[in-house]
Design an enzyme around this catalytic site. Structure first.
Site: not given
Ligand code: ADP
Ligand code: MG
Length: 140
Positions: A10, A50, A86, A92, A103, A113
């Site tokens: 990212k 997204y 993962r 996350t 992370r 992250n």
């Molecule tokens: P992951 O990337 O671990 O699969 P998610 O798919 O739940 O996590 O979310 C996508 C991305 O959205 C995360 O990697 C993070 O950058 C952002 N995100 C998710 N939850 C939050 C949160 N509570 N606050 C801020 N950003 C978030």
């Molecule tokens: Mg995700």
């Protein structure tokens, strides 16, 4: 069975000079890189990529962040690569992430992250197709 997943280094990861570190972890783990390139997502593209998160409280902040600078997108292939990658990323939110994960080591917070990873084979197929055409994915 072999499968594929999409990784994104990212904008915070690129900005912090972590491209080499992340790729080194892939190589050390024996993950096969089948495609890789640098992209700077527009806000519209980040919204589209997204789309499944639309309506969440963090959506605006996430798509602003993801369009804030260049990212490196990487398609990986291997046995159980979706879950293996993962595991390598960690949770996350870095506070929850296990020791030794990307992370845990490098994320600033639950938004910035460092890396993205597909959450299933089905999601991976959409996400890889979003960035790469069939001829950009190297063969066996
Ligand atoms: P992951 O990337 O671990 O699969 P998610 O798919 O739940 O996590 O979310 C996508 C991305 O959205 C995360 O990697 C993070 O950058 C952002 N995100 C998710 N939850 C939050 C949160 N509570 N606050 C801020 N950003 C978030
Ligand atoms: Mg995700």
């Amino acid at each position: 069975m072999n499968e594929r997943t999409l990784s994104i280094i990212k904008p915070d990861g690129v900005q912090s000079g972590l491209v080499g570190e992340v790729i080194k972890r892939f190589e050390k783990a024996g993950f096969k890189i089948v495609a890789m390139k640098m992209v700077h997502l527009s806000k519209e593209q980040a919204n589209e990529f997204y789309a499944a998160h639309k309506g969440r409280s963090y959506f605006e902040g996430l798509t602003d962040f993801m369009s804030s600078g260049p990212s490196v997108v990487v398609a990986l292939e291997g046995q159980n690569i979706v879950s293996k990658y993962r595991e390598m990323m960690g949770a996350t939110d870095p506070v929850q992430a296990a020791e030794g994960t990307i992370r845990k080591a490098y994320a600033t917070d639950g938004r910035q992250n460092v890396v993205h990873g597909s959450d299933s084979r089905e999601t991976a197929a959409f996400e890889i197709g979003y960035f790469f055409s069939a001829f950009e994915l190297v063969g066996p």
